[in-house]
Scaffold this motif. Sequence first.
Motif, PDB file in Angstrom:
ATOM      1  N   LEU A  68       0.841  -1.197   0.000  1.00 61.99           N
ATOM      2  CA  LEU A  68       0.000   0.000   0.000  1.00 61.99           C
ATOM      3  C   LEU A  68       0.877   1.249   0.000  1.00 61.99           C
ATOM      4  N   PRO A  69       0.343   2.381  -0.457  1.00 61.90           N
ATOM      5  CA  PRO A  69       1.104   3.629  -0.363  1.00 61.90           C
ATOM      6  C   PRO A  69       1.486   3.939   1.087  1.00 61.90           C
ATOM      7  N   ILE A  70       2.691   4.475   1.255  1.00 62.35           N
ATOM      8  CA  ILE A  70       3.177   4.848   2.586  1.00 62.35           C
ATOM      9  C   ILE A  70       3.064   6.354   2.752  1.00 62.35           C
ATOM     10  N   HIS A  71       2.217   6.755   3.681  1.00 62.39           N
ATOM     11  CA  HIS A  71       2.051   8.160   4.039  1.00 62.39           C
ATOM     12  C   HIS A  71       3.068   8.447   5.148  1.00 62.39           C
ATOM     13  N   ALA A  72       4.141   9.164   4.816  1.00 65.26           N
ATOM     14  CA  ALA A  72       5.267   9.346   5.728  1.00 65.26           C
ATOM     15  C   ALA A  72       5.124  10.646   6.509  1.00 65.26           C
ATOM     16  N   HIS A  73       4.992  10.528   7.818  1.00 64.42           N
ATOM     17  CA  HIS A  73       4.840  11.697   8.686  1.00 64.42           C
ATOM     18  C   HIS A  73       6.197  12.080   9.264  1.00 64.42           C
ATOM     19  N   ARG A  74       6.485  13.373   9.286  1.00 66.36           N
ATOM     20  CA  ARG A  74       7.822  13.829   9.689  1.00 66.36           C
ATOM     21  C   ARG A  74       7.873  14.355  11.119  1.00 66.36           C
ATOM     22  N   ASN A  75       6.923  14.003  11.992  1.00 59.85           N
ATOM     23  CA  ASN A  75       6.945  14.548  13.348  1.00 59.85           C
ATOM     24  C   ASN A  75       8.323  14.328  13.996  1.00 59.85           C
ATOM     25  N   GLY A  76       8.818  15.369  14.644  1.00 59.32           N
ATOM     26  CA  GLY A  76      10.181  15.377  15.151  1.00 59.32           C
ATOM     27  C   GLY A  76      11.157  16.102  14.238  1.00 59.32           C
ATOM     28  N   TRP A  77      10.686  16.547  13.086  1.00 62.63           N
ATOM     29  CA  TRP A  77      11.552  17.224  12.121  1.00 62.63           C
ATOM     30  C   TRP A  77      12.252  18.436  12.735  1.00 62.63           C
ATOM     31  N   GLY A  78      11.593  19.108  13.661  1.00 66.35           N
ATOM     32  CA  GLY A  78      12.171  20.321  14.238  1.00 66.35           C
ATOM     33  C   GLY A  78      13.498  20.087  14.938  1.00 66.35           C
ATOM     34  N   TYR A  79      13.654  18.946  15.593  1.00 62.25           N
ATOM     35  CA  TYR A  79      14.920  18.740  16.298  1.00 62.25           C
ATOM     36  C   TYR A  79      16.074  18.422  15.353  1.00 62.25           C
ATOM     37  N   LEU A  80      15.773  18.170  14.093  1.00 62.33           N
ATOM     38  CA  LEU A  80      16.808  17.951  13.080  1.00 62.33           C
ATOM     39  C   LEU A  80      17.124  19.205  12.275  1.00 62.33           C
ATOM     40  N   SER A  81      16.300  20.226  12.410  1.00 68.95           N
ATOM     41  CA  SER A  81      16.377  21.303  11.415  1.00 68.95           C
ATOM     42  C   SER A  81      16.266  22.718  11.950  1.00 68.95           C
ATOM     43  N   ARG A  82      15.770  22.905  13.150  1.00 66.53           N
ATOM     44  CA  ARG A  82      15.326  24.243  13.521  1.00 66.53           C
ATOM     45  C   ARG A  82      16.472  25.247  13.699  1.00 66.53           C
ATOM     46  N   HIS A  83      17.636  24.782  14.145  1.00 68.00           N
ATOM     47  CA  HIS A  83      18.770  25.709  14.243  1.00 68.00           C
ATOM     48  C   HIS A  83      19.390  25.866  12.857  1.00 68.00           C
ATOM     49  N   PRO A  84      19.587  27.097  12.396  1.00 70.49           N
ATOM     50  CA  PRO A  84      20.074  27.302  11.024  1.00 70.49           C
ATOM     51  C   PRO A  84      21.498  26.812  10.784  1.00 70.49           C
ATOM     52  N   MET A  85      22.258  26.548  11.850  1.00 70.27           N
ATOM     53  CA  MET A  85      23.632  26.069  11.671  1.00 70.27           C
ATOM     54  C   MET A  85      23.818  24.656  12.219  1.00 70.27           C
ATOM     55  N   LEU A  86      22.749  23.879  12.226  1.00 69.50           N
ATOM     56  CA  LEU A  86      22.854  22.503  12.698  1.00 69.50           C
ATOM     57  C   LEU A  86      21.816  21.637  12.001  1.00 69.50           C
ATOM     58  N   GLY A  87      22.199  20.418  11.662  1.00 71.85           N
ATOM     59  CA  GLY A  87      21.229  19.441  11.183  1.00 71.85           C
ATOM     60  C   GLY A  87      21.132  19.375   9.670  1.00 71.85           C
ATOM     61  N   TRP A  88      19.894  19.277   9.209  1.00 70.44           N
ATOM     62  CA  TRP A  88      19.603  18.986   7.807  1.00 70.44           C
ATOM     63  C   TRP A  88      18.753  20.072   7.168  1.00 70.44           C
ATOM     64  N   SER A  89      18.909  20.235   5.863  1.00 65.92           N
ATOM     65  CA  SER A  89      17.886  20.905   5.063  1.00 65.92           C
ATOM     66  C   SER A  89      16.883  19.828   4.647  1.00 65.92           C
ATOM     67  N   TYR A  90      15.650  20.235   4.425  1.00 67.34           N
ATOM     68  CA  TYR A  90      14.634  19.262   4.006  1.00 67.34           C
ATOM     69  C   TYR A  90      14.952  18.709   2.621  1.00 67.34           C
ATOM     70  N   THR A  91      15.541  19.520   1.769  1.00 68.74           N
ATOM     71  CA  THR A  91      15.919  19.070   0.428  1.00 68.74           C
ATOM     72  C   THR A  91      16.746  17.790   0.491  1.00 68.74           C
ATOM     73  N   ALA A  92      17.717  17.755   1.403  1.00 62.30           N
ATOM     74  CA  ALA A  92      18.553  16.565   1.535  1.00 62.30           C
ATOM     75  C   ALA A  92      17.830  15.440   2.265  1.00 62.30           C
ATOM     76  N   TRP A  93      17.176  15.773   3.361  1.00 57.38           N
ATOM     77  CA  TRP A  93      16.569  14.755   4.243  1.00 57.38           C
ATOM     78  C   TRP A  93      15.495  13.941   3.534  1.00 57.38           C
ATOM     79  N   GLN A  94      14.648  14.631   2.757  1.00 54.54           N
ATOM     80  CA  GLN A  94      13.539  13.906   2.139  1.00 54.54           C
ATOM     81  C   GLN A  94      14.021  12.935   1.054  1.00 54.54           C
ATOM     82  N   LYS A  95      15.186  13.172   0.492  1.00 54.57           N
ATOM     83  CA  LYS A  95      15.695  12.248  -0.518  1.00 54.57           C
ATOM     84  C   LYS A  95      15.958  10.864   0.069  1.00 54.57           C
ATOM     85  N   ILE A  96      16.444  10.815   1.294  1.00 58.72           N
ATOM     86  CA  ILE A  96      16.701   9.538   1.959  1.00 58.72           C
ATOM     87  C   ILE A  96      15.411   8.730   2.074  1.00 58.72           C
ATOM     88  N   TRP A  97      14.345   9.370   2.511  1.00 55.59           N
ATOM     89  CA  TRP A  97      13.079   8.669   2.758  1.00 55.59           C
ATOM     90  C   TRP A  97      12.358   8.322   1.463  1.00 55.59           C
TER      91      TRP A  97
END
Length: 419
Positions: free
Chosen positions: A269-298
């Motif tokens: 079946l289609p997988i509806h992927a929820h990103r809850n918790g994304w803020g702890y990976l991204s919210r600081h502008p000098m730490l973590g991931w951009s969504y452009t990169a992160w979503q490619k993995i998933w």
Amino acid sequence: MVSTRIEVDYLLETHGEVQRVAEFMAGEQSSGTFVAIPGETPELKERVAAQVTRLEILDHAVEGPSLPTRVKVESEARFKRAFITLSWPLDTLGPSLPNLLATIAGNLFELGSVTGLRLLDIRLPDAFAAAYPGPQFGVQGTRRLAGVEARPIIGTIIKPSVGLGPDETASLVNELCSAGIDFIKDDELQSDGPACPFHLRVEKVMRVIDTHAQRSGKKVMFAFNLTGDLDQMRRRHDTLLKHGATCMMASLNSVGLVGMIELARFGQLPIHAHRNGWGYLSRHPMLGWSYTAWQKIWRLAGADHMHVNGIGNKFAEEDSSCLASARACLAPMFTEKPCVVMPVFSSAQAPRSAPATYQGLGSTDLIVTAGGGILAHPKGAAAGVEAMQQAWQAAVAGVPLDDFARTRPNLRHALEMAA
């Protein structure tokens, strides 16, 4: 020419000499360590060592570090920022997503000389496309199962988030199906709790959906949250197949990368992927991931729908960032295997959001999930669904919402409520 190298872009901040720090990062995440070792021969480095292939120092420095470090820094030191690209030969790790994360997003974030690091983008060799399933349904498969073409898929979330039992949930689904909804999803907080067991919720909700489908010819897509350990997700997936469901939902940061890969491998079946918790990976502008990169993995791991936040959302993200995330989901990853997924707009979405969303994305290939934007309509859920549909009709046609609403009372009431 087929690329055999992994390329990753970073935004780096350091008090050290930028070229030296970048080269240290490359060595740390491939063949090297903090001191020279006899086994790191030129031949070995040629075969597996990472390289710095781009270094662009930004024209301004900052006075203090973005992130703390135990490394002693001179009081007058300035912290420089630069865009860098590191490149690994495929032979360094092979086409393995879990080991890719260890390589490109592992110890680099802990280096003492690094006072800021954000992973901006990834470019992968075609060997990764061959090794992983990617989305099995994506945009076209989702549209086919939902029975929606040439317009956005209009959806909502079961609210209250938790607290409703299986019968109450099915009653709300009945109201939404009668209203003409396209898509419904569990809240990410609702999976298999004692108050609403997964198997009973699926059984009762699908009975309602099937009854409406027999009458209308359209089967509403419901994304049931099967988040759990692998054995639980297998059993819950089989329950969905048994009852004729057409979508499953998983929380990415909860099930992890291997959980998503396995879910895609056994899932039908289609997988509806929820990103809850994304803020702890991204919210600081000098730490973590951009969504452009992160979503490619998933996407490569097998997600079919990816949450991207929404216009005017209740969170901290700017609208421009949300739209950039959605465009990234629709951008092909490989020539032979595009891995395109359906972006999902959520968080405080309502009819007012439609024009800016359409203008910013330039496509109707999206799912929009409005909870209060539909369920809180003063005339009820049916009026809320119609108002969302009409708002998107106006947006696509380029007609101002207030003009379109003059002869459409449900849309007018929704706009007045949001004013």
